[in-house]
Design an enzyme around this catalytic site. Structure first.
Site, PDB file in Angstrom:
ATOM      1  N   SER A  94       0.800  -1.223   0.000  1.00 23.62           N
ATOM      2  CA  SER A  94       0.000   0.000   0.000  1.00 23.62           C
ATOM      3  C   SER A  94       0.834   1.276   0.000  1.00 23.62           C
ATOM      4  O   SER A  94       0.277   2.374  -0.112  1.00 23.62           O
ATOM      5  CB  SER A  94      -0.947   0.014   1.200  1.00 23.62           C
ATOM      6  OG  SER A  94      -0.226  -0.033   2.401  1.00 23.62           O
ATOM      7  N   LYS A  98      -6.803   3.478   8.444  1.00 21.88           N
ATOM      8  CA  LYS A  98      -5.935   4.503   7.847  1.00 21.88           C
ATOM      9  C   LYS A  98      -6.597   5.888   7.902  1.00 21.88           C
ATOM     10  O   LYS A  98      -5.920   6.895   8.162  1.00 21.88           O
ATOM     11  CB  LYS A  98      -5.606   4.119   6.399  1.00 21.88           C
ATOM     12  CG  LYS A  98      -4.696   2.895   6.292  1.00 21.88           C
ATOM     13  CD  LYS A  98      -4.480   2.466   4.849  1.00 21.88           C
ATOM     14  CE  LYS A  98      -3.572   1.258   4.766  1.00 21.88           C
ATOM     15  NZ  LYS A  98      -3.378   0.769   3.400  1.00 21.88           N
TER      16      LYS A  98
END
Length: 808
Positions: free
Chosen positions: A699, A742
């Site tokens: 990511s 996140k």
């Protein structure tokens, strides 16, 4: 060399011409037959078998001549190869073959008699069999009183051994008495003692008769001690058996007398009590049958027997389990809602699931218990939520920690054959709860281990499956117990370590972490009142302003859960309690500006603007088991050869993402207006700070690409922007996981713009509107779409061509 364990028994006397005479001549050279597990002494008769081609050739040669050969013991017992001269002891025995018998399987057996001691001086031939030059050895006999005493002692002790041992024939007593030569006496006794071949070889090598008698005397003494000890052990065993039989007959007589007198003993009373308990336990048929069988077995068993306690303990376990005892569920949904709200703030999804279960339970009374799994960072209230659910349902609560469990028996129990065996912790918990429908919390299921004692996670497959756990079988009980009414709740920090088969059996409910607003409310409603009470203070002694609580949350704790926040509040309360106890103050107001006096310097800074103010630094979003976090990616380059260096304890996947990002930037250098023309003249270094923390995953791909673009174009990344996404060589942005965590991390760090992959747009549904309120989200499919968002313009600022030339 193959040997016979029994002598070949021959009828009648041996032929007169084959009986050994004292004056038998031994030639200078003799064929040598290696022996593996036999030592032949002079004058001793024994049987040997030969099987190999080499041995058969030697035997044919011996029979064609004077029938003499040398017998030598091998130094080791290996049969893998033919023995050579170096494998044999130097001392051997000259022997004569008395008889030979050919067998149908091309082997032969021979009866031999030892003649004299030899020493193998030199081997003269090795093929087709061993032949050696030999030296005849004569016994060194000192006719003195010590020799005579040793011979008499050896003879007397051996006669005792013959009397004590069942393996030696009585005829040996007569044979010993009739031997008048001390050397032959020692040889004969040594051949019949239970000593190993190397000890027998020592005796064969003893030419001095006195030394030979001393060695034999030592071996006889050892054999006497062994036989006496064996006799003592047999006597003890026989005595114990006779004692046990005598006690049994006495008990039977006592039982008969008591029956005649109409008296009952304690055992009869105990048996009657057990029968009543079995009738009252309302066991299922299979368990009832096993309990009655065990009781019948117990009645026939004497209380002194070791098995009696095992059987009685097993019955106690069967009777103590709540086979048909259940607690009454609180089916008032509004009351349950009130209890859940009292104990926990928000957690709407989890509370709704419990209320849904209650509603269905109210409509369908025989509903099976659900298997829930609470997943979230530490400190988000997973364990305490289980207690709250039990209180809301009106059920008993049992908690079992699975962290570090490596033994399957902890779940399923031990077999009753083991000493100190017990049921598994599932059955123990049910017994402790005293009801068959408690709320059973299996804490830290992701911390289960596995080793040679079994796999506990596999044992849980049956426990956590409503289609199977109605007949859960514990190894100790060996009868099925119904777990379908139990409400199982498991907790985990993250799902990856949980085996897929086990994960499939559970309904996963995520507790992702709290926003700053939620933490403020939880602190005011739950944490501060709790800590004030625990530190002996009163509400009027201490007051927390909202500004102070927000400062603690932002500057002194940075976590998804609440543990560090509670510790910080506890620290403030302790310091106030100290002042109140000392009489310095009666009331304290905690403000943002005086937190330094209570908690010390600020622990966390909002350093995003400072870190990203220079080109080459970008801000990424990362998922961790303890919640989301922000990640800084730093890039730089220097003169070199085009090498790419990656540091920061990166995993293989993250390294590959960095290489993919570098390849994309190089391949698109013209389209992206990168001034650098020749990448092979520079070395590039990508670093992820916090180098002691392992990092992995795809990511960070777009974050690395933006860091490189910022470096090569000289344009800093906007400080309020954070991003996540996997990059491909064609510049596409692929979806990633952990979006909720996140986004929460971005909120905690003060990020106002978040760039996400287009295909992750659906994941924002799970994020609270309150969290998304002050964040601007951008969803992209290609890296090119990120440039105006990250840098604030479509055209990144170029470096001057002269600076590049100068750098060359």
């Amino acid at each position: 060399m193959k040997t016979e364990k029994k002598f070949l028994r021959q009828k009648g006397k041996l032929p007169e011409d084959l009986i050994l005479q004292e004056g038998l001549e031994i030639p200078e050279e003799l064929p040598v037959l290696p022996l593996i597990d036999t030592v032949v002494f002079p004058q001793m008769v024994t049987a040997l078998g030969v099987s190999t081609e080499r041995e058969l050739k030697l035997l044919d040669y011996v029979l064609s001549g004077k029938r003499l050969l040398a017998l030598a013991l091998q130094k080791n017992s290996s049969k893998e190869k033919e023995a050579g001269p170096e494998d044999l002891h130097d001392y051997a025995t000259a022997a004569i073959v008395l008889q030979m018998l050919r067998m149908p399987d091309n082997t032969a057996r021979m009866l031999i008699q030892g003649a004299a001691r030899l020493r193998l001086v030199q081997f003269v031939r090795e093929e087709p069999y061993l032949v050696a030059r030999v030296e005849l050895l004569q016994d060194i006999l000192e006719e003195d009183m010590e020799t005579e005493a040793l011979a008499r002692s050896v003879s007397d002790q051996f006669i005792k051994i013959v009397s004590m041992s069942t393996a030696l024939p009585e005829e040996l007593k007569i044979a010993v008495v009739n031997i008048d030569h001390p050397g032959r006496l020692a040889d004969m006794i040594a051949s019949h003692l239970s000593i190993n071949v190397h000890e027998k070889e020592e005796i064969l090598e003893s030419i001095n008769v006195k030394e030979r008698l001393k060695k034999v005397n030592g071996f006889i003494s050892r054999e006497m001690e062994v036989l006496e000890l064996a006799k003592k052990i047999q006597g003890q065993v026989r005595s114990e058996m006779e004692k046990g039989q005598r006690e049994y007959y006495l008990r039977q007589q006592l039982k008969a007398i008591q029956e005649e007198l109409g008296e009952t003993d304690e055992r009869t009373t105990e048996t009657q009590e057990l029968k009543q308990k079995i009738a009252q336990a309302k066991m299922p048929p299979e368990a009832l049958k096993e309990a009655e069988r065990e009781l019948a077995r117990l009645q026939k068993m004497p209380p002194q027997a070791a098995e009696y306690t095992v059987s009685r303990t097993y019955l106690d376990w069967l009777l103590s389990l709540p086979w048909s005892v259940s607690t009454q569920d609180n089916l008032d949904i509004n009351q349950a809602q009130k209890v859940l709200d009292e104990d926990h703030y928000d957690l709407k999804r989890v509370k709704d699931r419990i209320l849904e279960y209650l509603a269905v339970r109210k409509l369908k009374s025989d509903m099976k218990g659900p298997i829930l799994c609470f997943v979230g960072p530490p400190g988000t209230g997973k364990t305490s939520l289980g207690k709250s659910i039990a209180r809301a349902l009106g059920r008993k609560f049992i908690r079992m920690s699975l962290g570090g469990i490596r033994d399957e028996a902890e779940i399923r129990g031990h077999r009753r054959t083991y000493i100190g065996a017990l049921p598994g912790r599932i059955v123990q918990g049910i017994r402790k709860a005293e009801s068959n429908n408690p709320v059973f919390m299996l804490d830290e299921i992701d911390k289960l281990g596995m080793d040679f004692r079994g796999d506990p996670s596999s044992a849980l497959l049956e426990v956590l499956d409503p289609e199977q756990n109605f007949s859960f079988s514990d190894h100790y009980l060996e009868v099925p117990f119904d777990l379908s009414k139990v409400m199982f709740i498991t907790t985990a920090n993250y799902l990856d370590p949980i085996p897929p088969a086990l994960r499939d059996r559970m309904e996963v409910l995520e507790l992702p972490g709290y926003t700053e607003e939620e933490k403020l409310n939880i602190a005011k409603t739950f944490l501060i009142p709790k800590q004030i009470k625990e530190h002996g203070l009163k509400p009027e002694n201490i007051t927390f302003e909202d500004e102070a609580i927000n400062s603690i949350i932002a500057d002194y704790t940075r976590e998804a859960g609440l543990r560090n926040l509670e510790r910080a509040i506890a620290t403030v309360c302790r310091k106030v309690a100290k002042e109140v106890a000392a009489g310095k103050t009666q009331s304290k107001v905690i403000k943002g500006e005086n937190l330094l006096d209570f908690l010390g310097p600020v622990a966390f800074f909002k350093e995003i603007a400072e870190r990203t103010s220079e080109p080459g630094v970008s801000t990424g979003l990362a998922w961790t088991p303890t919640g989301g976090d922000i990640l800084f990616i730093e890039s730089t380059y220097m003169l070199g050869t085009g090498k790419l260096t990656l540091t920061g304890q990166l995993g293989e996947v993250m390294k590959e993402s960095a290489e993919a990002a570098m390849s994309y930037v190089r391949s698109r250098s013209k389209a992206l207006d990168i001034p650098l023309q020749d990448f092979t003249k520079y070395d590039f270094h990508i670093h992820v700070p916090a180098g002691a923390i392992p990092k992995d995953g795809p990511s960070a791909g777009v974050t690395i690409a933006m860091s490189l673009l910022s470096l090569l174009t000289g344009r800093p990344v906007r400080p309020e922007v954070a991003m996540t996404g996997e990059i491909t060589l064609r510049g596409r942005v692929l979806p990633v996981g952990g979006i909720k965590e996140k986004v929460l991390a971005a909120r905690r760090a003060g990020i106002t713009t978040v760039v996400l992959p287009k295909r992750n747009e659906k994941d924002l549904i799970e994020v609270h509107d309150e969290v998304k309120k002050n964040i601007e989200f951008h969803f992209v499919e290609k890296v090119d779409e990120m440039l105006p968002i990250v840098f604030g313009t479509l055209e990144p600022e170029r470096k001057k061509e002269e600076e590049l030339v100068k750098a060359h």
